[in-house]
Design an enzyme around this catalytic site. Structure first.
Site, short mmCIF file in Angstrom:
data_model
loop_
_atom_site.label_atom_id
_atom_site.label_comp_id
_atom_site.label_asym_id
_atom_site.label_seq_id
_atom_site.Cartn_x
_atom_site.Cartn_y
_atom_site.Cartn_z
N HIS A 527 0.72 -1.23 -0.05
CA HIS A 527 -0.13 -0.14 0.11
C HIS A 527 0.69 1.21 -0.12
O HIS A 527 0.85 2.03 -0.87
CB HIS A 527 -0.91 0.16 1.28
CG HIS A 527 -1.70 0.99 1.36
ND1 HIS A 527 -2.72 1.52 2.48
CD2 HIS A 527 -2.36 1.80 0.07
CE1 HIS A 527 -3.33 2.45 2.11
NE2 HIS A 527 -3.38 2.67 0.79
N HIS A 532 2.02 4.71 -3.06
CA HIS A 532 1.96 6.02 -2.61
C HIS A 532 3.23 6.67 -2.91
O HIS A 532 3.60 7.82 -3.45
CB HIS A 532 1.75 6.26 -1.19
CG HIS A 532 0.40 6.28 -0.81
ND1 HIS A 532 -0.59 7.34 -0.60
CD2 HIS A 532 -0.72 5.10 -0.60
CE1 HIS A 532 -1.81 6.87 -0.20
NE2 HIS A 532 -1.88 5.65 -0.22
N HIS A 718 -3.77 0.64 -6.54
CA HIS A 718 -4.06 1.34 -5.19
C HIS A 718 -5.32 0.93 -4.77
O HIS A 718 -5.64 0.65 -3.57
CB HIS A 718 -3.68 2.78 -5.36
CG HIS A 718 -4.25 3.53 -3.91
ND1 HIS A 718 -5.23 4.11 -3.99
CD2 HIS A 718 -3.33 3.52 -2.86
CE1 HIS A 718 -5.58 4.65 -2.64
NE2 HIS A 718 -4.22 4.24 -2.11
N ASN A 722 -6.55 -0.60 -1.33
CA ASN A 722 -6.83 0.25 -0.18
C ASN A 722 -8.21 0.09 0.19
O ASN A 722 -8.62 0.13 1.30
CB ASN A 722 -6.77 1.66 -0.87
CG ASN A 722 -7.18 2.70 -0.07
OD1 ASN A 722 -6.52 3.04 1.03
ND2 ASN A 722 -8.23 3.18 -0.34
N ILE A 867 -6.44 8.87 -1.32
CA ILE A 867 -6.65 8.66 0.34
C ILE A 867 -5.78 7.36 0.79
O ILE A 867 -5.46 6.63 -0.35
CB ILE A 867 -8.14 8.55 0.53
CG1 ILE A 867 -8.45 8.46 1.98
CG2 ILE A 867 -8.62 7.23 -0.15
CD1 ILE A 867 -8.34 9.97 2.42
#
Length: 867
Positions: A527, A532, A718, A722, A867
């Protein structure tokens, strides 16, 4: 393109335009990031979101008079210096009260420009803001331009008081140009704008700036506050290589000159900050207030009501059914916060109650089955780690000089009784054995981790692919360091499936230790690192070297939305020293450091889904298959659905790139693209700049594959790792994040306790109640979609992002293809033969459905890591 039109504009003619903007008090929440109570932050946010709070200066009429000025710039007529001629200054004139295209919170203004014959065709404009408050400029539209019709200028940028800028703000029309095709009068403007965005690499960045620059991860610790909060610098060294983050220029700490001091607000290039619409801000500031205010209140309340530990599984389910009774003042303090009011549903009582996680909505005990345990490795929260097993026993790549012999102790005798008469050799040759291997990344850190309150094992799990297409765990190996030293090698124990008695409880615990490791690897690697962190250097390099009129900038821009902002927030409250992750996950204070060790093996080209599947051996090349690969686990929900999405992404990118680049030579000749790629490799991912696998960026195929991979990472990958966090991990028994004691050994008191009360021992082993409340509060927010989410196949700027018709039509076909794919995935989930689609938990795999509604939906692929 503009030839022959200069003389068509009569001297003294007025060009009519419409300027669309958003007032600061309508949409900006970033002023509210200073340390306040959660109630103050969110209460204030609600006011500004609704536009209910106004100021004397920040009204619509304040934009009129001589407050905002624009000057058009010619794309076809140059001055003596060769730059496009600049028209006369003109000001906003009047508010347009009815405009059907206006979005929420937007306001439109008339404007008229004097534009003489020799000025040619407008291609850009300057804007000056003479007010003290900034505003968000959405667009300028020029109407009835002779021989051009309408010219669109998409802006989507914050504009501050002009005195804060060294050069006037400039915006270009939506025409798309490679550097060599840019109209000559606009070339210098294009180059100058990129120089501004790059800055000079010095000084502390200020809020109004738009400078994109790189730095290492040296802001995770806070050594000036306490020595235990010191953290090593990640990036810029061979021990802990790391992708680069955005540079803020804050002063170094007094204790460690290599570390950057921390502050509550973190600089971002202004257009990377939230504030485009309400929902992303709202979720993020709830996340911030949760970490700073709500969670400490909840944790401090537990001892007051005598609820410091879970005693039974029913106690855990009470989080969603009966709730935890809390002192009156706690929930009353939280009640003004709308989302917390929703999450902690009180039903008239002072009780904290979370929504029921999807994993237990149908069957409360399905998570305990071996089939569900295995199914989640291919359809769960971390579905891209499992590999085919090609050698037996499993091997290790750890240095034997440092860590001894880490060859697995799993033997044929351990597994063959579960293979249905098949030998290990036959199972391997027929690609029937798989492994979830969390041994090598963890073992070097076990001695350090186990000196804390957590107690961990390095784990290996071997699984067998059965004839019905499901996976069956056949052995779990738990390894811990030798007391004499790491170099003596691990002490390992192998456990095999058992359902009855104390041995059944032992097996259940063994699976829990595996999931704890998988949860940590998911959060810190799958993650954080692999989505990110690795994307942020692309965001920076794109803005530094690809002009807004460059086709690749326009292609990638939707997939960068809010990424730098959520990453900055994460460094402040999630992945920082003693932040949420360190406090509630097994890796603790070594979390980011361990992800840096894993980054040593990161390869960009292997992040493309087909390449990832081939690398892990779960697929083989097959030219007759739709995507060039054939899955060895045919019913592999993440891979099967992901290949559909991957194929759509790549087809769209191929069509787009082919429109703007007619040959490979055009790739080589693109000066901006080459500068972007050189800096991305040598600086953005500079610790890996000497790797041989980097594409050379010399062909259209390389550009297509790279852009497709980046879009896949930022969107579908993602989404897959997520938005299942709460549906799977909201039930802490299914996805524990900590292990607090070792496996009970025969003859010990703990073993006797396990025989008498297996639930209590299980609960005392995994994540405690305090950490569970933290986990649930945070992942519930992280698993939600905002109301203004932009999903794959959508763009927030409609059809105005380019003036070229062919790319717009190609993008529409991409969107339609995704709708077709979603229907195909729904049909798969209705196929009862595909047992891995639902599993014992009766939980269909929907994480790669492209569309979603707002909220906690367990589906939807946003364009970006927002997010």
């Amino acid at each position: 393109m503009f030839s022959g039109v200069t003389g068509l504009i009569n001297r003294g003619q007025k060009l009519k335009g419409t300027v669309v903007l958003m007032r600061k008090n309508v949409l900006d929440i970033n002023e509210l990031t200073s340390a306040q109570s959660a109630t103050g932050i969110i209460g204030g946010a609600i006011g500004v979101i609704g536009g209910a709070i106004g100021t004397t200066v920040d009204t619509l009429t304040a934009f009129l008079g001589r407050s905002v000025a624009l000057k058009l710039i010619s794309a076809t007529s140059a001055d003596a210096s060769g730059k496009g001629k600049v028209g006369k200054q003109t000001f906003l004139e009047g508010v347009i009260t009815s405009l059907p295209t206006l979005g929420a919170g937007q306001s439109a203004f008339d404007i008229h420009f004097e534009w003489d014959t020799d000025m040619g065709v407008p291609g850009a404009f300057y804007i000056e803001n003479f007010m003290q408050v900034e505003f968000y400029l959405v667009s300028l539209t020029l109407e009835d331009v002779p021989n051009q019709g309408t010219i669109q200028f998409p802006c989507n940028s914050w504009v501050y008081n002009s005195k804060l800028y060294k050069s006037d703000r400039i915006f270009f029309s939506n025409k798309t140009y490679l550097p060599g095709d840019m109209p000559a009068p606009l070339k210098k403007y294009r180059e100058d704008e990129l120089v501004i965005l790059r800055g000079d690499g010095t000084g502390e960045r200020k809020e109004h700036e738009r400078i994109y620059d790189y730095d290492v991860y040296n802001d995770l610790g806070n050594p000036d506050s306490n020595a235990r909060l010191a953290r090593p610098v990640l990036g810029g060294n061979t021990t802990f290589p790391y992708p680069r983050r955005g540079r803020t220029g804050r002063k170094p700490t007094k204790t460690d000159p290599k570390s950057e001091s921390r502050s509550d607000s973190v600089y971002l290039p202004r257009d990377e900050a939230f504030g485009h619409l309400k929902s992303s801000d709202f979720l993020v500031y709830i996340l911030k207030s949760a970490s700073q205010n709500v969670i400490p209140q909840l944790q401090s309340a537990l001892p007051l009501v005598g609820q410091t530990e879970f005693n039974t599984f029913e106690d855990v389910r009470d989080l969603y059914e009966g709730g935890i009774k809390l002192p009156t003042n706690i929930l009353s303090d939280l009640s003004p916060i709308p989302l917390f009011k929703e999450l902690f549903r009180t039903d008239g009582e002072q009780a904290l109650k979370f929504p029921v996680p999807k994993i237990i909505q149908v069957d409360k005990s399905a998570w305990m089955t071996d089939e569900e345990f295995a199914r989640e490795m291919i359809a769960g929260l971390n579905p891209h780690v499992i590999k085919v097993l090609k050698e037996f026993p499993p091997q290790s790549k750890l240095d034997k000089q440092l860590y001894g012999d880490n060859t697995s102790t799993i033997t044929k005798q351990h597994v063959e009784s579960s293979l249905g008469g098949v030998t290990v050799e036959e199972a391997i040759s027929n690609n029937k054995l798989f492994i979830l291997d969390h041994h090598d990344p963890l073992f070097p850190y076990l001695s350090k981790i186990n000196k804390t309150t957590t107690k961990a094992y390095a784990t290996r799990t071997v699984l067998f692919l059965q004839n019905d297409g499901t996976l069956k765990p056949v052995a779990i190996e738990l390894s811990k360091p030798n007391p004499q030293g790491d170099n003596y090698g691990p002490i390992s124990t192998v456990y095999t499936p058992t359902k009855q008695g104390v041995d059944g409880s032992i097996w259940q615990l063994a699976k829990a230790y595996v999931v704890v490791n998988d949860s940590c690897f998911h959060q810190l690697v799958s993650h954080w690192l692999n989505t990110h962190a690795v994307v942020e250097p692309f965001v920076i390099a794109t803005n530094r070297h690809l002009s807004v009129v460059h086709p690749i900038h326009k292609l990638l821009l939707p997939h960068y939305r809010d990424t730098m902002n959520i990453n900055a927030l994460a460094r402040n409250v999630l992945v920082n020293a003693e932040g949420i992750i360190e406090s509630t996950f097994l890796w603790g204070g070594y979390s980011l450091e361990m992800s840096a060790v894993v980054y040593k093996d990161w390869v960009l080209t292997e992040q493309a889904l087909p390449n990832d599947l081939l690398k892990r051996g779960v697929a083989v090349e097959d030219s007759s298959s739709p995507h060039g690969v054939r899955l060895l686990i045919e019913d592999y929900p993440y891979a099967a659905d992901g290949l559909e999405i991957w194929g759509a992404i790549k087809s769209w990118v191929e069509e787009y790139v082919s429109f703007y680049y007619k040959s490979d030579a055009a790739i080589v000749q693109d000066s901006e693209l080459q500068a972007f790629w050189k800096e991305l490799v040598e600086v953005g991912h500079g610790d890996k700049k000497n790797e041989s696998w980097w594409p050379r960026m010399q062909t259209r195929a390389e550009l297509v594959q790279t852009c497709s991979t980046l879009i896949w990472i930022a969107s579908a990958l993602h989404a897959a790792v997520n938005f299942g966090q709460y549906p799977y991990g909201g039930y802490i028994l299914n996805r524990p994040t900590l292990s607090r004691q070792f496996m009970p050994e025969k003859g010990s008191k703990e073993y006797d306790d396990l025989a008498k009360n297996p639930e209590k021992v299980f609960l005392n082993t995994i994540t405690g109640k305090k950490e569970t409340l933290t986990d649930l509060t945070i992942i519930e927010v992280l698993s939600r979609h905002a109301s203004d989410e932009q999903y794959l196949g959508q763009r927030g700027d409609g059809d105005n992002w380019t003036a070229d018709t062919a790319p717009i039509e190609a993008f529409k076909r991409f969107g339609k293809k995704l709708v077709e794919i979603e229907q195909k995935l729904i049909q798969r989930n209705n196929d009862e033969r595909l047992r891995n689609r639902y599993g014992p938990a009766q939980m269909p795999y929907t994480l790669l459905y492209p569309s979603s509604e707002e909220g906690l939906t367990f589906r939807g692929i946003p364009n970006s890591i927002s997010i």
